[in-house]
Design a protein around this motif. Structure first.
Motif, mmCIF file in Angstrom:
data_model
loop_
_atom_site.group_PDB
_atom_site.id
_atom_site.type_symbol
_atom_site.label_atom_id
_atom_site.label_comp_id
_atom_site.label_asym_id
_atom_site.label_seq_id
_atom_site.Cartn_x
_atom_site.Cartn_y
_atom_site.Cartn_z
ATOM 1 N N VAL A 68 3.290 -8.906 12.568
ATOM 2 C CA VAL A 68 2.574 -7.807 11.939
ATOM 3 C C VAL A 68 1.189 -7.698 12.557
ATOM 4 O O VAL A 68 0.432 -8.657 12.573
ATOM 5 C CB VAL A 68 2.459 -8.057 10.436
ATOM 6 N N PRO A 105 -2.639 -6.509 12.810
ATOM 7 C CA PRO A 105 -3.667 -6.142 11.831
ATOM 8 C C PRO A 105 -4.019 -4.661 11.905
ATOM 9 O O PRO A 105 -4.460 -4.074 10.923
ATOM 10 C CB PRO A 105 -4.869 -6.999 12.221
ATOM 11 N N SER A 106 -3.774 -4.043 13.072
ATOM 12 C CA SER A 106 -4.190 -2.652 13.207
ATOM 13 C C SER A 106 -3.349 -1.727 12.339
ATOM 14 O O SER A 106 -3.727 -0.589 12.103
ATOM 15 C CB SER A 106 -4.105 -2.232 14.659
ATOM 16 N N VAL A 127 -2.515 -2.395 9.286
ATOM 17 C CA VAL A 127 -2.815 -2.623 7.876
ATOM 18 C C VAL A 127 -3.536 -1.394 7.347
ATOM 19 O O VAL A 127 -4.562 -0.983 7.869
ATOM 20 C CB VAL A 127 -3.706 -3.872 7.714
ATOM 21 N N ARG A 128 -2.971 -0.778 6.340
ATOM 22 C CA ARG A 128 -3.594 0.442 5.836
ATOM 23 C C ARG A 128 -3.967 0.248 4.377
ATOM 24 O O ARG A 128 -3.719 -0.798 3.799
ATOM 25 C CB ARG A 128 -2.636 1.615 6.010
ATOM 26 N N ASP A 129 -4.582 1.238 3.815
ATOM 27 C CA ASP A 129 -5.088 0.946 2.477
ATOM 28 C C ASP A 129 -4.009 1.081 1.404
ATOM 29 O O ASP A 129 -2.927 1.606 1.626
ATOM 30 C CB ASP A 129 -6.355 1.754 2.162
ATOM 31 N N ARG A 130 -4.349 0.562 0.235
ATOM 32 C CA ARG A 130 -3.347 0.401 -0.802
ATOM 33 C C ARG A 130 -2.833 1.718 -1.347
ATOM 34 O O ARG A 130 -1.663 1.844 -1.699
ATOM 35 C CB ARG A 130 -3.925 -0.445 -1.941
ATOM 36 N N ASP A 173 -0.058 2.867 0.734
ATOM 37 C CA ASP A 173 1.177 2.131 0.527
ATOM 38 C C ASP A 173 1.800 2.410 -0.832
ATOM 39 O O ASP A 173 3.018 2.380 -0.971
ATOM 40 C CB ASP A 173 0.912 0.634 0.682
ATOM 41 N N VAL A 203 5.623 3.164 -1.529
ATOM 42 C CA VAL A 203 6.476 2.385 -2.423
ATOM 43 C C VAL A 203 7.152 3.303 -3.438
ATOM 44 O O VAL A 203 8.341 3.177 -3.720
ATOM 45 C CB VAL A 203 5.651 1.293 -3.128
ATOM 46 N N VAL A 246 10.919 -2.190 6.206
ATOM 47 C CA VAL A 246 9.783 -2.482 7.085
ATOM 48 C C VAL A 246 9.651 -1.396 8.144
ATOM 49 O O VAL A 246 8.572 -0.891 8.421
ATOM 50 C CB VAL A 246 9.955 -3.868 7.749
ATOM 51 N N TRP A 300 8.311 1.666 6.631
ATOM 52 C CA TRP A 300 6.882 1.517 6.348
ATOM 53 C C TRP A 300 6.060 1.724 7.607
ATOM 54 O O TRP A 300 5.022 2.350 7.611
ATOM 55 C CB TRP A 300 6.634 0.130 5.766
ATOM 56 N N ARG A 301 6.579 1.190 8.734
ATOM 57 C CA ARG A 301 5.851 1.351 9.990
ATOM 58 C C ARG A 301 5.845 2.801 10.442
ATOM 59 O O ARG A 301 4.871 3.277 11.006
ATOM 60 C CB ARG A 301 6.508 0.515 11.081
ATOM 61 N N GLY A 344 3.759 6.753 8.692
ATOM 62 C CA GLY A 344 2.630 7.572 9.142
ATOM 63 C C GLY A 344 3.058 8.713 10.034
ATOM 64 O O GLY A 344 2.381 9.734 10.121
ATOM 65 N N ASN A 345 4.194 8.549 10.694
ATOM 66 C CA ASN A 345 4.613 9.583 11.633
ATOM 67 C C ASN A 345 5.617 10.557 11.026
ATOM 68 O O ASN A 345 6.043 11.499 11.689
ATOM 69 C CB ASN A 345 5.242 8.952 12.876
#
Lengths: 189, 534
Positions: A17, A19-20, A22-25, A28, A32, A65, A68-69, A72-73
């Protein structure tokens, strides 16, 4: 058992994973809430596609997973349902392919006491047991059709193949199942 | 199922049976453990970056942001490199000679041996490739000699050749109001390619012993034979222009020298000082400047101001040196320096692409600008340049591609091949140039060391156990971890390690209830051996 082997070779393990990403809660939390309603059906589909509880859990996890990745797209958020099930089907397909490279597990040979709920419920009926005789591609069509309750067009979309192909695979699958069942049931029609 | 979409011939009985069967097997439900999926692990601590809101906009603006930044960076780099080129070009344009040499007679500023009583001779010492810097330098010196009323200008020439443009500018400035003398010297010097034209177009030409002149066939700027580079017509044209020019220059010198001079062009012949003298190509042999001054004295030459008798005996000599910028720019023509600058420039620019720092990019762009300025007078071989860039690119790509070191090895090999082929063959104007072997070997060794280091690091990384922290549990690193019982161990069952379910049994054969905490103490195949913690 398979789960771990497949897991070790799946790209989820290889890519750590970063770190770049990692987005804000809040971001997410939206994800979810979109994902959660999908999970029970996804788990069932994966389970009957692979007839293995552990693999089904892993597949759902891996698909989550990936979703989740890629979240954004994804431009059209209302397409989440079909987008996610496409990912899931792809994950299952890859895992089935990997599994067939190792060894296959026939439902008939499985000890019902092993406790795998998917195998147990498949073994309850001759038609469930016959599913294991289907090829990977035919099995995917059957599971998506009857357990996923998808239309042929939707199956074509998930598998990324033409509707005509889905149709012919559907036919072929039912024929294979009949041939497999008839000897056991004394040729009743 | 929706029958309307099914076509004829479908086994409806099987269809119905499957539908019923599937509806009857809705179990099992999703276990809780699966429902708490891995994203919670990955949430971590959110890191706020400037402009981060862009990446949260719908449509994935992070890509846009990245693109915008890299565009801005490339733009800034190009702007710096461009302005630098403008400065270099400006300081070097033909107009700038006026800055170096004011049109009014000047007191001799540099290296003056003052002799106000007798005649004065201006000495210009040249070395290296014929380029715009040399042309400016000679033009400036000649103009100053004219305005100072010097008795003559002596150009001490030692060059392997250079660019056609610079050569014609030098030829033009050699046709001045005062006598111009070229001395190919000292011993061991040469006037090759473009140098031949310069030597022969001066009013008087002298060569020291053990010097050479000639080898003046035209080649393309990349050193290839012109017939292959430009096609037959263009080749014939260039050749004919070169031999016509040479014929005219030689005719002015001595009618007997024409055939000899044309041979230096048409068959790339090169001659010793003695041969040149015998062919009447030069006026004499002189081993020192004093000798030149003595021999030139009393000769009648035709300048642009008409027939002039040269008076150089006992003249005071004034040496004009290149200024700092000129000598710096002239250094860039060195084949090795141009090569090093190009390699450095490419490397820095490529690194800038991967690790944006701006400083690297600007420095790299400067190096590239200087390299291309310097190589303007060198027979650059395009293929060699491409290979060098390709080699560097492969080395840099190595860590990003799963090539197991092949890219690094290939990169080093391609780099060496490119470095060897970096310059093409010489010609009438262009000098012969090669990259020195020690430089190639040093650079290739450095590249290979870098590659080895990188591959070694990747190999180590690959052998590293997979960390348990990220929700990813590998076969390594499980022993010693805490686990939670998933299915009662009696004594065999399953436990959760991290987020993965493993078969497990207790070490002492005792039972452990679901949810109790255990510790992994061993492993047999894919079955973990656990001990109860409480």
């Amino acid at each position: 058992m398979f789960a771990k082997e497949a897991y070790l070779t799946s790209d989820v393990v290889r890519t750590s994973v970063r770190p770049s990403i990692v987005r804000d809660r809040a971001f997410d939390a939206v994800f979810v809430s979109a994902l959660e309603p999908e999970l029970p059906m996804a788990y069932r589909l994966a389970g009957y596609l692979m007839a293995d509880q552990a693999e089904a859990q892993d597949a759902v996890q891996e698909a989550s997973v990936r979703a989740w990745r890629g979240w954004g797209n994804l431009r059209e958020r209302d397409r989440f349902h079909s987008w996610f099930s496409q990912i899931l089907v792809n994950v299952c397909r890859t895992r089935l392919r990997q599994r067939s490279k190792r060894r296959t597990l026939d439902v008939d040979e499985v000890d019902l006491e092993s406790g795998d709920p998917f195998r147990a419920s498949l073994a309850r009926d001759a038609i469930g047991r016959a599913l294991s005789s289907l090829s990977r591609e035919l099995r995917m069509v059957v599971v998506l059709r009857y357990w996923g309750e998808l239309s042929l067009a939707e199956i074509a979309d998930r598998l990324n193949i033409p509707v005509g192909t889905v149709k012919s695979r559907h036919h072929a699958a039912l024929q294979v199942l009949r041939r497999r069942i008839e000897p056991a049931e004394g040729g009743t029609r | 199922m929706n029958d309307s979409e099914l076509n004829d011939g479908l086994d409806l009985e099987m269809d119905r049976r499957l539908t019923q069967f599937a509806r009857g097997t809705r179990e099992p439900a999703l276990p809780d453990e699966v429902a708490e999926l891995p994203w919670t692990v990955q949430l971590g601590t959110p890191r706020r970056k400037p402009f981060d809101f862009l990446s949260n906009l719908p449509g994935g603006f992070s890509g846009f942001r990245r693109t915008a930044f890299s565009l801005a960076r490339v733009g800034a780099t190009l702007a710096v490199a461009g302005s630098f080129l403008l400065v270099v070009g400006g300081s070097n344009g033909s107009g700038s000679a006026a800055d170096i040499v004011p049109p009014v007679p000047t007191p001799h500023p540099i290296g003056v041996v003052a002799a106000p009583s007798g005649p004065e001779v201006v000495i210009v010492t040249t070395n290296g490739v014929v380029d715009d810097v040399m042309a400016d330098y000679i033009a400036g010196a000649v103009r100053r000699a004219e305005s100072d009323g010097a008795a003559a200008v002596i150009i001490e020439l030692n060059t392997p050749g250079g660019s056609l443009d610079a050569m014609s500018r030098i030829d033009t400035s050699l046709h001045s109001k005062i006598p111009t003398i070229v001395w190919v010297g000292p011993s061991g010097a040469m006037a090759a390619s473009a140098g031949t034209f310069i030597t022969l177009s001066a009013n008087l030409a002298y060569m020291a012993s053990s010097t050479s002149i000639g080898a003046a066939s035209p080649v393309a700027a990349n050193g290839a034979d012109i017939s292959t580079a430009y096609g037959q017509t263009e080749a014939a044209k260039t050749m004919s222009i070169a031999s016509t020019t040479m014929r005219a220059i030689a005719q002015e010198r001595h009618p007997d020298a024409v055939a000899w001079a044309v041979a230096t062009v048409e068959s790339a012949q090169s001659y010793s000082a003695q041969e040149a003298l015998a062919a009447k190509g030069i006026n004499g042999m002189a081993d020192s400047l004093a000798d030149v001054l003595a021999q030139a004295d009393g000769q009648t030459v035709t300048t642009s101001a008409g027939q002039v008798v040269v008076h150089t005996k006992g003249a005071a000599t004034v040496t004009v040196n290149e200024d700092v910028i000129q000598s710096f720019l002239h250094t860039l023509d060195d084949p090795n320096i141009a090569f090093i600058l190009l390699v450095l420039g490419v490397l820095l620019v490529v690194i800038e692409l991967f690790h944006p720092t701006l400083v690297m990019g600007i420095t790299g762009a400067l190096c590239l600008a200087l390299a291309f300025y310097g190589s303007g007078s060198l027979p650059l071989n395009v293929l060699g340049v491409v290979l060098v860039i390709l080699g560097i690119g492969m080395l840099v790509l190595e860590p990003n591609l799963p090539s197991h070191g092949l890219f690094a090895i290939g990169g080093v090999v391609i780099f060496i091949v490119g470095a060897v082929a970096f310059y093409g063959s010489p010609g009438p104007y262009l000098p012969s140039a090669v990259v020195a072997w020690p430089i190639i070997i040093t650079m290739a060794a450095a590249a290979a060391a870098y590659g080895l280091l990188l591959v070694g690091m990747l190999m180590r990384l690959r052998r590293q156990p997979i960390p348990v922290g990220a929700g990813l549990v590998g076969i390594d690193g499980v022993v010693g971890k805490a686990a939670r019982v998933e299915k009662d161990l009696s004594p065999a069952g399953t436990v959760y390690v991290g987020r993965e379910s493993w078969s497990a049994r207790t070490k002492d054969g005792s039972a452990a209830a679901r949810g109790s905490n255990v510790k992994v103490v061993g492993q047999e195949g894919l079955t973990l051996i656990v001990e109860k913690l409480d």
